[in-house]
Design a protein around this motif. Structure first.
Motif, PDB file in Angstrom:
ATOM      1  N   SER A   3      -6.075  14.036 -14.372  1.00 54.68           N
ATOM      2  CA  SER A   3      -6.594  14.978 -13.381  1.00 54.68           C
ATOM      3  C   SER A   3      -6.241  16.400 -13.798  1.00 54.68           C
ATOM      4  O   SER A   3      -5.191  16.638 -14.406  1.00 54.68           O
TER       5      SER A   3
ATOM      6  N   TRP B 124      -3.239  -0.976 -12.354  1.00 53.41           N
ATOM      7  CA  TRP B 124      -2.285   0.117 -12.146  1.00 53.41           C
ATOM      8  C   TRP B 124      -2.296   1.100 -13.311  1.00 53.41           C
ATOM      9  O   TRP B 124      -2.092   2.306 -13.114  1.00 53.41           O
TER      10      TRP B 124
ATOM     11  N   ASP C 178      -5.877   7.868 -14.337  1.00 53.66           N
ATOM     12  CA  ASP C 178      -6.634   8.786 -13.481  1.00 53.66           C
ATOM     13  C   ASP C 178      -5.738   9.915 -12.967  1.00 53.66           C
ATOM     14  O   ASP C 178      -6.174  11.066 -12.860  1.00 53.66           O
ATOM     15  N   LEU C 179      -4.492   9.585 -12.647  1.00 62.20           N
ATOM     16  CA  LEU C 179      -3.549  10.591 -12.162  1.00 62.20           C
ATOM     17  C   LEU C 179      -3.240  11.619 -13.238  1.00 62.20           C
ATOM     18  O   LEU C 179      -3.331  12.827 -13.004  1.00 62.20           O
TER      19      LEU C 179
ATOM     20  N   ALA D  70      -0.528   0.935  -8.383  1.00 62.59           N
ATOM     21  CA  ALA D  70      -1.881   1.501  -8.302  1.00 62.59           C
ATOM     22  C   ALA D  70      -2.067   2.272  -7.000  1.00 62.59           C
ATOM     23  O   ALA D  70      -2.619   3.381  -6.995  1.00 62.59           O
ATOM     24  N   GLY D  71      -1.613   1.688  -5.894  1.00 59.33           N
ATOM     25  CA  GLY D  71      -1.712   2.385  -4.618  1.00 59.33           C
ATOM     26  C   GLY D  71      -0.937   3.687  -4.625  1.00 59.33           C
ATOM     27  O   GLY D  71      -1.414   4.720  -4.129  1.00 59.33           O
TER      28      GLY D  71
ATOM     29  N   GLN E 294      -4.946   1.967 -15.019  1.00 59.97           N
ATOM     30  CA  GLN E 294      -6.102   2.842 -14.827  1.00 59.97           C
ATOM     31  C   GLN E 294      -5.808   3.890 -13.759  1.00 59.97           C
ATOM     32  O   GLN E 294      -6.188   5.065 -13.898  1.00 59.97           O
ATOM     33  N   ALA E 295      -5.123   3.486 -12.686  1.00 58.35           N
ATOM     34  CA  ALA E 295      -4.756   4.444 -11.640  1.00 58.35           C
ATOM     35  C   ALA E 295      -3.812   5.510 -12.198  1.00 58.35           C
ATOM     36  O   ALA E 295      -3.911   6.700 -11.848  1.00 58.35           O
TER      37      ALA E 295
ATOM     38  N   THR F 125      -2.749   6.311  -6.820  1.00 56.63           N
ATOM     39  CA  THR F 125      -4.016   6.748  -6.227  1.00 56.63           C
ATOM     40  C   THR F 125      -3.778   7.727  -5.082  1.00 56.63           C
ATOM     41  O   THR F 125      -4.421   8.780  -5.004  1.00 56.63           O
TER      42      THR F 125
ATOM     43  N   GLU G  46       0.857  -1.179   0.000  1.00 60.33           N
ATOM     44  CA  GLU G  46       0.000   0.000   0.000  1.00 60.33           C
ATOM     45  C   GLU G  46       0.892   1.227   0.000  1.00 60.33           C
ATOM     46  O   GLU G  46       2.102   1.135   0.236  1.00 60.33           O
TER      47      GLU G  46
ATOM     48  N   ARG H  61      -2.405  11.066  -6.485  1.00 59.14           N
ATOM     49  CA  ARG H  61      -3.443  11.924  -7.071  1.00 59.14           C
ATOM     50  C   ARG H  61      -4.249  12.622  -5.984  1.00 59.14           C
ATOM     51  O   ARG H  61      -4.505  13.835  -6.064  1.00 59.14           O
ATOM     52  N   ARG H  62      -4.617  11.883  -4.942  1.00 57.43           N
ATOM     53  CA  ARG H  62      -5.376  12.481  -3.837  1.00 57.43           C
ATOM     54  C   ARG H  62      -4.594  13.613  -3.184  1.00 57.43           C
ATOM     55  O   ARG H  62      -5.142  14.699  -2.908  1.00 57.43           O
TER      56      ARG H  62
END
Length: 238
Positions: free
Chosen positions: A145, A135, A141-142, A91-92, A137-138, A95, A61, A98-99
């Motif tokens: 953004s 991963w 998404d990053l 992926a972790g 897809q993550a 994610t 993680e 990005r947050r």
């Protein structure tokens, strides 16, 4: 304090701390990166008003080890990286990154800073253990953004050239980034130290560039790379 119009460039280090990083002194070398950044900024204190730095580590993680901050802030305690899992969850990492970027950019803009495109240095010594669809897809998404970063992947030891090359972002246009990879048979720990030198150089050059009207991440010249490190451009993967 009124920060209206003050320019900031966020830097993030996202680093693999899976169990394989405990081999060959890689984690020892990784733990010297942030102190080296602090020392460089201490020698160039004017840049503390221009750059901010955050640290995320990942294995099974991802964890925020140092929220985005001024590295010269009084009393700042630097974290010590330690292995905490056998997996390597890209992926972790993407994610959580990005947050953090979205929250940090929103907070800084609310404080009336002018926030330039964040720069991310992503260091791994192996391949992702997530399924490729997850991963990737993550990652998508990053980079899709609104606050997407400039991402500079750095691979050592068993990191896969093709996988790491796919993480260069942007990969087109005048501000495209690059990949840094350890040369075959070079010491992985020494390669991490070399990547530390590149990161320090980029932060200092980018900070001064911002102070002089520049707009983003500056990578060191290819001719200035440390021994054992090879630079790849996006065109190398076409």
């Amino acid at each position: 304090m009124d920060h209206t119009g003050a320019k900031l460039l966020p830097f993030y280090l996202v680093i693999d701390v899976s169990w394989s990083m405990t081999q060959d002194h890689k984690l020892d070398a990784a733990n010297r990166i942030v102190p080296a950044l602090v020392d460089a900024l201490a020698r160039n204190p004017v840049l503390s008003d221009r750059v901010r730095f955050g640290l995320i580590d990942f294995a099974d993680e991802a964890r925020v080890r140092l929220p985005l901050c001024d590295l010269l802030a009084p009393g700042l305690q630097l974290p010590v990286l330690a292995a905490h899992g056998g997996g390597t969850s890209f992926a972790g990492a993407f994610t959580v990154l990005r947050r953090e970027i979205e929250a940090d950019v929103a907070r800084l803009k609310a404080d009336r800073y002018v926030v330039h495109r964040p720069a991310v240095w992503f260091i791994s010594d192996g391949e992702p253990t997530d399924r490729g669809t997850i991963w990737r897809q993550a990652f998508e998404d990053l980079v899709s953004s609104p606050a997407f970063p400039n991402l500079v992947p750095c691979g050592v030891d068993r990191a896969d050239l093709g996988v790491m090359g796919s993480l260069i972002h942007p990969s087109t246009g005048p501000k495209r980034m690059s990949l840094y990879m350890m040369e075959p048979d070079f010491s992985p720990a020494a390669a991490i130290t070399g990547m530390q030198e590149i990161l320090v150089s980029s932060m200092i050059q980018s900070g001064y560039g911002l102070a002089n009207g520049g707009t983003g991440t500056i990578l060191p010249a290819r001719t200035a790379l440390p021994a054992g490190i090879r630079q790849y451009d996006p065109a190398d993967f076409v």
